[in-house]
Scaffold this motif. Structure first.
Motif, mmCIF file in Angstrom:
data_model
loop_
_atom_site.group_PDB
_atom_site.id
_atom_site.type_symbol
_atom_site.label_atom_id
_atom_site.label_comp_id
_atom_site.label_asym_id
_atom_site.label_seq_id
_atom_site.Cartn_x
_atom_site.Cartn_y
_atom_site.Cartn_z
ATOM 1 N N ARG A 95 0.844 -1.194 0.000
ATOM 2 C CA ARG A 95 0.000 0.000 0.000
ATOM 3 C C ARG A 95 0.880 1.244 0.000
ATOM 4 O O ARG A 95 1.764 1.397 0.862
ATOM 5 C CB ARG A 95 -0.902 0.015 1.231
ATOM 6 C CG ARG A 95 -1.892 1.179 1.245
ATOM 7 C CD ARG A 95 -2.557 1.320 2.599
ATOM 8 N NE ARG A 95 -3.492 0.245 2.884
ATOM 9 C CZ ARG A 95 -4.787 0.267 2.563
ATOM 10 N NH1 ARG A 95 -5.277 1.297 1.891
ATOM 11 N NH2 ARG A 95 -5.579 -0.746 2.885
ATOM 12 N N VAL A 96 0.647 2.124 -0.949
ATOM 13 C CA VAL A 96 1.404 3.362 -1.062
ATOM 14 C C VAL A 96 0.490 4.518 -0.666
ATOM 15 O O VAL A 96 -0.606 4.659 -1.232
ATOM 16 C CB VAL A 96 1.915 3.573 -2.504
ATOM 17 C CG1 VAL A 96 2.656 4.897 -2.631
ATOM 18 C CG2 VAL A 96 2.814 2.411 -2.924
ATOM 19 N N PRO A 97 0.873 5.337 0.309
ATOM 20 C CA PRO A 97 0.020 6.470 0.698
ATOM 21 C C PRO A 97 -0.339 7.333 -0.509
ATOM 22 O O PRO A 97 0.532 7.806 -1.234
ATOM 23 C CB PRO A 97 0.898 7.243 1.690
ATOM 24 C CG PRO A 97 1.819 6.200 2.251
ATOM 25 C CD PRO A 97 2.110 5.265 1.109
ATOM 26 N N GLY A 98 -1.633 7.491 -0.747
ATOM 27 C CA GLY A 98 -2.090 8.293 -1.872
ATOM 28 C C GLY A 98 -2.079 7.565 -3.194
ATOM 29 O O GLY A 98 -2.523 8.116 -4.205
ATOM 30 N N GLY A 99 -1.584 6.333 -3.222
ATOM 31 C CA GLY A 99 -1.541 5.580 -4.478
ATOM 32 C C GLY A 99 -2.926 5.113 -4.881
ATOM 33 O O GLY A 99 -3.563 4.352 -4.145
ATOM 34 N N PRO A 100 -3.440 5.533 -6.050
ATOM 35 C CA PRO A 100 -4.821 5.181 -6.411
ATOM 36 C C PRO A 100 -5.036 3.692 -6.632
ATOM 37 O O PRO A 100 -6.086 3.160 -6.285
ATOM 38 C CB PRO A 100 -5.053 5.977 -7.705
ATOM 39 C CG PRO A 100 -3.680 6.211 -8.268
ATOM 40 C CD PRO A 100 -2.789 6.365 -7.072
ATOM 41 N N VAL A 101 -4.030 2.997 -7.175
ATOM 42 C CA VAL A 101 -4.212 1.578 -7.484
ATOM 43 C C VAL A 101 -3.939 0.706 -6.266
ATOM 44 O O VAL A 101 -4.728 -0.177 -5.928
ATOM 45 C CB VAL A 101 -3.324 1.152 -8.672
ATOM 46 C CG1 VAL A 101 -3.452 -0.348 -8.916
ATOM 47 C CG2 VAL A 101 -3.712 1.918 -9.928
ATOM 48 N N SER A 102 -2.822 0.931 -5.580
ATOM 49 C CA SER A 102 -2.498 0.075 -4.435
ATOM 50 C C SER A 102 -3.557 0.179 -3.345
ATOM 51 O O SER A 102 -3.936 -0.829 -2.734
ATOM 52 C CB SER A 102 -1.119 0.433 -3.872
ATOM 53 O OG SER A 102 -1.108 1.724 -3.291
#
Length: 377
Positions: A95-102
């Motif tokens: 999970r990437v903070p702000g990442g739309p796909v993750s």
């Protein structure tokens, strides 16, 4: 001789698969399991709707099409499973903070959902560089192709000499930790080491601490200079490892890397192309006048001018327009877009199907305009 009994268990039906999975024939994959690897990493296990077998080289990736909101977003993810277990395929995402796909994957994708995939693709694989001894170096999410390679060697047996050194932020961030420890316990020829920058709240790290260095690598894998080396991770990690190995006198012909920071690739390619063009101009004299075409992005209402010798992606970047992209080589499919008006020439490397081309889709990273364009973005 009696035949095997027919089982009502749905999982057993997948074992009767005899034909390979073909994304051109059916690109839909069902999510059959979601597994928590760490506090912010999940593995998604996929299977075809009809029993099929996956065939790929460990280290290759798939390009996925995710329907998020009203938009189709393309992303490439390395396969983390092993081809020795061909009935399903897995990819692992942090999970990437702000990442739309993750974030969408972590919060939304569940068992029974369907995603679409293209592939497998990519040349980063131990199968392409056979050797007696391997060294797998990974940082963070770069562990996924290494895990596919390690699992494959473990399943195939043969006592393959594999050393695996993974760098993580803390013990809590070591992905696949339990499985790697089990593989090392069962196979004396497989050695695994983790390097952690800091402790985690629940565990004081007793292993190698800090960041990977020549001293740590020399202690963990004293014969690293004799091995075929595969490296994957964030760009700073990749750069540091490359410099470390070169400075240690390692034969860099045996160094192979796969970076998630694909954004660094286009610039180098642009510079090389520019230098080549300048050389040709100098040799051939004055070049004919260059045509320029108007490119309009329908949804954002942005307009730019694109020379006929430039890809749409390059022209967009120069105009300050950010478009989704990864490999910039026509391979991953991340920049796939619908061209509603106009024509292009496209030299792709497998990241788009013929039926998509027939439907007006194009990869902007390798598409050059031959007329004015309207693009559905």
């Amino acid at each position: 001789m009696s035949s095997a009994p027919v089982s009502a268990e749905p999982a057993a039906a997948r074992l009767v698969a005899s034909a390979p999975w073909d994304a051109e024939a059916d690109d839909a994959l069902l999510c059959v399991a979601v597994r928590d690897e760490t506090h912010d990493v999940k593995t998604f296990v996929l299977a075809p709707r009809e029993p099929r077998l996956f065939a790929y080289a460990p280290g290759q990736f798939l390009t996925f099409s995710f329907e998020i909101g009203s938009e189709t977003i393309h992303r490439c993810y390395t396969v983390s499973s092993a081809p020795t277990r061909p009935h399903t395929v897995s990819f692992t995402v942090k999970r990437v903070p702000g990442g739309p796909v993750s974030n969408w994957l972590h919060d939304t994708l569940k068992v029974g959902d369907t995603v679409r995939a293209l592939g497998p693709m990519g040349e980063f694989s131990c199968f392409n560089h056979p050797a007696g001894k391997y060294l797998l170096l990974s940082g963070g999410s770069g562990i996924t192709p290494m895990m596919s390679m390690a699992r494959t060697f473990h399943d195939l047996g043969g006592g393959r000499d594999v050393a695996f050194v993974h760098s993580a932020r803390s013990p809590a961030d070591i992905v696949f930790r339990g499985e790697l420890d089990t593989m090392a316990r069962l196979d004396p020829a497989f050695r695994v080491h983790a390097v952690c920058e800091t402790d985690s709240p629940a565990e004081a790290w007793a292993g190698f601490k800090g960041r990977l260095s020549l001293d740590i690598l020399s202690e963990a894998v004293p014969d690293f200079r004799e091995r075929e080396v595969f490296v994957c991770g964030p760009k700073p990690y990749m750069d540091a490892v490359r410099a470390m190995l070169a400075g240690a006198g390692f034969d860099m012909a045996r160094h192979h890397e796969e970076s998630f920071d694909f954004g660094a690739l286009p610039q180098a390619e642009q510079e090389a192309a520019s230098e080549a063009a300048e050389q040709l101009d100098a040799e051939a004299g004055a070049a004919p006048a260059m045509r320029t075409f108007r490119v309009e992005f329908a949804k954002t209402r942005r307009v730019l001018e694109c020379p006929e010798d430039s890809t749409v992606l390059d022209a967009a970047r120069k105009a300050g327009i950010r478009l989704p992209s990864s490999c910039a080589k026509g391979l991953c499919g991340t920049c796939k877009s619908k061209i509603t008006t106009g024509t292009v020439t496209m030299a792709h490397a497998g990241g788009i199907r013929q039926r998509e081309i027939d439907a007006g889709m194009a990869l902007l990273c390798c598409s050059k305009p031959t007329s004015d364009l309207v693009i559905e973005r």
